[in-house]
Design a protein around this motif. Structure first.
Motif, PDB file in Angstrom:
ATOM      1  N   LEU A   1       0.827  -1.203   0.000  1.00  0.00           N
ATOM      2  CA  LEU A   1       0.000   0.000   0.000  1.00  0.00           C
ATOM      3  C   LEU A   1       0.865   1.257   0.000  1.00  0.00           C
ATOM      4  O   LEU A   1       0.395   2.347   0.327  1.00  0.00           O
ATOM      5  CB  LEU A   1      -0.926  -0.004   1.222  1.00  0.00           C
ATOM      6  CG  LEU A   1      -1.935  -1.152   1.288  1.00  0.00           C
ATOM      7  CD1 LEU A   1      -2.746  -1.081   2.570  1.00  0.00           C
ATOM      8  CD2 LEU A   1      -2.845  -1.147   0.073  1.00  0.00           C
ATOM      9  N   SER A   2       2.126   1.082  -0.388  1.00  0.00           N
ATOM     10  CA  SER A   2       3.030   2.223  -0.433  1.00  0.00           C
ATOM     11  C   SER A   2       2.619   3.196  -1.536  1.00  0.00           C
ATOM     12  O   SER A   2       1.852   2.856  -2.453  1.00  0.00           O
ATOM     13  CB  SER A   2       4.465   1.753  -0.682  1.00  0.00           C
ATOM     14  OG  SER A   2       4.576   1.172  -1.975  1.00  0.00           O
TER      15      SER A   2
ATOM     16  N   GLU B   1       4.403   4.265  -3.918  1.00  0.00           N
ATOM     17  CA  GLU B   1       4.912   3.807  -5.204  1.00  0.00           C
ATOM     18  C   GLU B   1       3.999   2.788  -5.867  1.00  0.00           C
ATOM     19  O   GLU B   1       3.962   2.665  -7.096  1.00  0.00           O
ATOM     20  CB  GLU B   1       6.318   3.207  -5.048  1.00  0.00           C
ATOM     21  CG  GLU B   1       7.391   4.188  -4.591  1.00  0.00           C
ATOM     22  CD  GLU B   1       7.347   4.455  -3.100  1.00  0.00           C
ATOM     23  OE1 GLU B   1       6.516   3.816  -2.399  1.00  0.00           O
ATOM     24  OE2 GLU B   1       8.138   5.291  -2.631  1.00  0.00           O
ATOM     25  N   CYS B   2       3.251   2.030  -5.056  1.00  0.00           N
ATOM     26  CA  CYS B   2       2.399   0.965  -5.594  1.00  0.00           C
ATOM     27  C   CYS B   2       0.924   1.344  -5.655  1.00  0.00           C
ATOM     28  O   CYS B   2       0.098   0.540  -6.106  1.00  0.00           O
ATOM     29  CB  CYS B   2       2.552  -0.296  -4.748  1.00  0.00           C
ATOM     30  SG  CYS B   2       4.213  -1.042  -4.815  1.00  0.00           S
ATOM     31  N   SER B   3       0.572   2.529  -5.192  1.00  0.00           N
ATOM     32  CA  SER B   3      -0.842   2.910  -5.132  1.00  0.00           C
ATOM     33  C   SER B   3      -1.507   2.895  -6.499  1.00  0.00           C
ATOM     34  O   SER B   3      -2.691   2.565  -6.627  1.00  0.00           O
ATOM     35  CB  SER B   3      -0.980   4.300  -4.494  1.00  0.00           C
ATOM     36  OG  SER B   3      -0.267   5.273  -5.259  1.00  0.00           O
ATOM     37  N   ALA B   4      -0.747   3.220  -7.556  1.00  0.00           N
ATOM     38  CA  ALA B   4      -1.338   3.289  -8.889  1.00  0.00           C
ATOM     39  C   ALA B   4      -1.737   1.924  -9.426  1.00  0.00           C
ATOM     40  O   ALA B   4      -2.601   1.822 -10.315  1.00  0.00           O
ATOM     41  CB  ALA B   4      -0.354   3.961  -9.863  1.00  0.00           C
ATOM     42  N   ILE B   5      -1.132   0.863  -8.891  1.00  0.00           N
ATOM     43  CA  ILE B   5      -1.402  -0.474  -9.416  1.00  0.00           C
ATOM     44  C   ILE B   5      -2.528  -1.173  -8.654  1.00  0.00           C
ATOM     45  O   ILE B   5      -2.972  -2.261  -9.048  1.00  0.00           O
ATOM     46  CB  ILE B   5      -0.115  -1.351  -9.365  1.00  0.00           C
ATOM     47  CG1 ILE B   5      -0.202  -2.505 -10.380  1.00  0.00           C
ATOM     48  CG2 ILE B   5       0.119  -1.896  -7.959  1.00  0.00           C
ATOM     49  CD1 ILE B   5      -0.318  -2.061 -11.808  1.00  0.00           C
ATOM     50  N   PHE B   6      -3.041  -0.556  -7.597  1.00  0.00           N
ATOM     51  CA  PHE B   6      -4.054  -1.238  -6.780  1.00  0.00           C
ATOM     52  C   PHE B   6      -5.297  -1.617  -7.590  1.00  0.00           C
ATOM     53  O   PHE B   6      -5.790  -2.745  -7.454  1.00  0.00           O
ATOM     54  CB  PHE B   6      -4.445  -0.388  -5.573  1.00  0.00           C
ATOM     55  CG  PHE B   6      -5.294  -1.129  -4.580  1.00  0.00           C
ATOM     56  CD1 PHE B   6      -4.735  -2.049  -3.713  1.00  0.00           C
ATOM     57  CD2 PHE B   6      -6.667  -0.929  -4.543  1.00  0.00           C
ATOM     58  CE1 PHE B   6      -5.522  -2.750  -2.800  1.00  0.00           C
ATOM     59  CE2 PHE B   6      -7.462  -1.622  -3.646  1.00  0.00           C
ATOM     60  CZ  PHE B   6      -6.883  -2.541  -2.770  1.00  0.00           C
ATOM     61  N   PRO B   7      -5.847  -0.743  -8.438  1.00  0.00           N
ATOM     62  CA  PRO B   7      -7.011  -1.164  -9.247  1.00  0.00           C
ATOM     63  C   PRO B   7      -6.701  -2.374 -10.123  1.00  0.00           C
ATOM     64  O   PRO B   7      -7.572  -3.225 -10.348  1.00  0.00           O
ATOM     65  CB  PRO B   7      -7.319   0.079 -10.091  1.00  0.00           C
ATOM     66  CG  PRO B   7      -6.772   1.218  -9.301  1.00  0.00           C
ATOM     67  CD  PRO B   7      -5.528   0.693  -8.662  1.00  0.00           C
ATOM     68  N   THR B   8      -5.473  -2.455 -10.609  1.00  0.00           N
ATOM     69  CA  THR B   8      -5.082  -3.618 -11.420  1.00  0.00           C
ATOM     70  C   THR B   8      -5.041  -4.867 -10.555  1.00  0.00           C
ATOM     71  O   THR B   8      -5.440  -5.962 -10.990  1.00  0.00           O
ATOM     72  CB  THR B   8      -3.710  -3.375 -12.072  1.00  0.00           C
ATOM     73  OG1 THR B   8      -3.778  -2.202 -12.881  1.00  0.00           O
ATOM     74  CG2 THR B   8      -3.297  -4.554 -12.952  1.00  0.00           C
TER      75      THR B   8
END
Length: 276
Positions: free
Chosen positions: A109-110, A112-119
């Motif tokens: 949930l960092s 850097e990784c927030s943009a990939i959560f929907p994926t």
């Protein structure tokens, strides 16, 4: 579902009888898509020496003629068929299963990784509802589960979730986010937990050595506008848009606690819907 791992129930009924009961006759139900036999007959016995406190000296036998309780109805009732006024459960015999390798993954949930959560949400939905699109077998899919929060992904058996995740990212041109899915528990390590409950055991606090009840029980109702719904796999299969509809109406991640075949592990003597 845990209710279908029950083999026998022992309880004290409101009429004072101390009974134990469970299925005694079954029939094969695999042709109808069920993974466990269909319960045909439920039988039970009563304890005749109710004043004896030593369990080893308890005497079980046929219930009196005036007992007038259908053990089949009682079996249905105590496994989710109604309220909790059927008696006091004193013992439950459960079906045990072979220990399989356990692996736990977590999406970071960092920032850097927030943009990939929907994926990630789409990856989880596809893994559980249409695993063939990921070249994952139904058996491998059913060996995993995922709560709605925190965003964990737990699997038993030999699975390669990281490779499947990477392949999914390749389809979405997002391979630079592969490291966002972290492998947090690998039971092949001597120091690692061998199961999800073991990984959750309290080391200190009020109940050391026990698994916490998380989230904690609530006395309040489901929030207005929300409902807990079991979604049939048959509905998912009707349309390619079904997964999108499911995610649209979910409050965050759906709760994939039972895989996609809850109904198939039912002995059909409970209140679960008898459809796929």
């Amino acid at each position: 579902m845990g209710v279908d791992q029950v083999l026998q129930v022992e309880m004290v009924l409101p009429n004072g009888y101390h009974v134990k009961f469970g299925p005694t006759e079954w029939e094969d139900a695999s042709a109808d898509g069920f993974a466990v036999p269909r319960t045909r007959v439920v039988s039970g016995v009563c304890r005749s020496n109710s004043d004896e406190h030593d369990e080893e000296k308890w005497i079980w036998g046929a219930c009196p003629d005036d007992f007038d309780i259908d053990f089949g109805d009682l079996w249905f009732a105590v496994r989710g068929g109604g309220g909790g006024t059927w008696g006091v459960v004193t013992s439950v015999s459960l079906q045990l299963h072979d220990i399989l390798p356990y692996n736990l993954f977590k999406i970071s949930l960092s920032e850097e990784c927030s943009a990939i959560f929907p994926t990630y949400v789409g990856f989880v939905a596809t893994h559980f509802t249409k695993p063939s699109l990921l070249n994952v077998t139904t058996e491998r899919s059913l060996a995993c589960s995922s709560p709605n929060f925190p965003p964990l992904f737990a699997c038993y058996g030999e699975v390669d979730v990281k490779r499947t995740w990477t392949n999914f990212l390749e389809l979405n041109n997002a391979t630079n986010y592969a490291a966002c899915l972290e492998h947090v528990v690998d039971s092949s390590s001597d120091e690692a937990a061998k199961s999800f409950p073991e990984s959750e055991i309290n080391d200190d606090g009020r109940f050391p050595g026990k698994v916490p009840d998380a989230p904690a029980p609530s006395t309040g109702p489901t929030p207005p506008g929300f409902a807990n719904v079991l979604v049939p796999q048959s509905w998912i299969d009707e349309s390619e848009e079904s997964i999108d509809t499911l995610l649209e109406y979910s409050d965050g991640l759906p709760y994939y606690s039972f895989g996609v075949a809850t109904y198939s592990f039912s002995d059909q003597a409970n209140s679960l819907p008898q459809t796929a």
